[in-house]
Design a protein around this motif. Structure first.
Motif, short mmCIF file in Angstrom:
data_model
loop_
_atom_site.label_atom_id
_atom_site.label_comp_id
_atom_site.label_asym_id
_atom_site.label_seq_id
_atom_site.Cartn_x
_atom_site.Cartn_y
_atom_site.Cartn_z
N GLU A 149 0.76 -1.28 0.06
CA GLU A 149 -0.04 -0.08 0.07
C GLU A 149 0.73 1.45 0.03
O GLU A 149 0.32 2.34 -0.55
N LEU A 153 0.01 3.95 -2.84
CA LEU A 153 -0.48 5.30 -2.52
C LEU A 153 0.74 6.48 -2.95
O LEU A 153 0.30 7.50 -3.44
N ILE A 192 -8.15 1.28 -2.64
CA ILE A 192 -6.79 0.67 -2.11
C ILE A 192 -7.12 -0.03 -1.13
O ILE A 192 -7.56 0.35 0.05
N GLY A 194 -5.20 -2.38 1.89
CA GLY A 194 -4.00 -2.73 2.76
C GLY A 194 -3.91 -4.25 3.00
O GLY A 194 -4.71 -4.95 2.69
N LEU A 200 -8.05 1.56 2.66
CA LEU A 200 -7.27 2.68 2.96
C LEU A 200 -7.87 3.77 2.11
O LEU A 200 -7.80 5.07 2.65
N ALA A 234 1.67 -5.17 -5.58
CA ALA A 234 0.59 -5.21 -5.27
C ALA A 234 -0.32 -6.23 -6.38
O ALA A 234 0.18 -6.66 -7.49
#
Length: 272
Positions: A149, A153, A192, A194, A200, A234
């Motif tokens: 994450e 981000l 998104i 985590g 998140l 990810a």
């Protein structure tokens, strides 16, 4: 005469003749195998059946891949070992057992095992399937990025204020799914998630550098998710708002497709 019972009896006879480790049965039906300690009952569908040894939420289309998926999970759980010889009875598209295989355990499919075994990945994929079949209206298009994450981000930005900042909303808790569905239906951008399952952010614009290759006909949502997985560790998932197809991305490429109507999974990359 019962074809299912006859096939199971033939499989047990073959298992004894070839000195197999045991019998692997992949089915969505309750079958008469109780008390047989050489049988490994693998059930498929939304919920496991009584007496099942393993349960598969995601069912590959091809029978050989179904066996590989079941064996991979059995290996991870210590139910079979490398080198074991198994007699496998597999359910076909008709919903009945119709195929008999001899299978030597030589490897596994790690990605499928992760989808079944890692709670956050499994919950996210289950949520995507719920978006593909929302119960009313058509499929809800969406993009979700799971794990790594901090880097995700860093390579994305908010399209609008983040509604989940400071809140403990978990994708592993189905209580929150209706809320998440409303945001997926009403707003653009990616969710998104985590590694611990916490949502998140929503409405996130994924900043992708360079050209990304995805199959012809897929749009911006799929390109963005493929791109972010090429730059991070990810796993990305998309739901098509047109046909409900669920696509899974890792390492910058599409690795699996789940068909919304029957839930079958098409694996595009094997790691055996």
């Amino acid at each position: 005469m019962n074809p299912t019972v006859d096939l199971l009896e033939s499989a047990k006879l073959l298992s004894s003749r070839v000195n197999a480790k045991g019998l692997l049965i992949i089915t969505s039906r309750d079958l008469p195998v109780e008390g047989d300690d050489r049988s490994l009952l693998v059930t498929v569908g939304e919920h496991p059946l009584p007496g099942s040894s393993l349960h598969l939420s995601f069912l590959p289309k091809r029978r050989e891949e179904r066996i590989l998926h079941a064996v991979s999970l059995a290996l991870a759980r210590g139910l079979v070992s490398e080198g074991d010889l198994l007699v496998c009875v597999v359910e076909g598209e008709s919903g009945f057992l119709d195929s008999l295989f001899l299978y030597r355990v030589r490897g596994s499919e790690p990605f499928l095992t992760r989808l079944e075994g890692e709670p956050v990945l499994k919950a996210t994929l289950d949520f995507c399937r719920a978006l593909a079949n929302p119960g009313e209206g058509g499929p809800i298009g969406a993009a979700l990025v799971v794990g790594d994450e901090e880097r995700v981000l860093e390579r994305s930005r908010q399209l609008m204020p983040n509604p989940f900042e400071g809140h403990d909303i978990r994708i592993t808790d189905r209580y929150f799914w209706d809320l998440l569905k409303r945001y997926a239906r009403g707003f653009d951008g990616a969710f998104i998630v985590g590694g611990d399952g916490r949502v998140l952010a929503a409405m996130r614009y994924l900043v992708v550098e360079g050209e990304v290759r995805v199959p012809h006909g897929l749009g911006t949502r799929h390109r963005a998710v493929a791109g972010i997985t090429s730059l991070t560790r990810a796993v990305g998932m998309t739901v098509s708002g047109e046909d409900g197809m669920v696509r899974v991305f890792e390492g910058g490429e599409m690795v699996a497709v789940i068909h919304p109507r029957d839930g079958t999974l098409e694996l595009l990359r094997q790691e055996v």
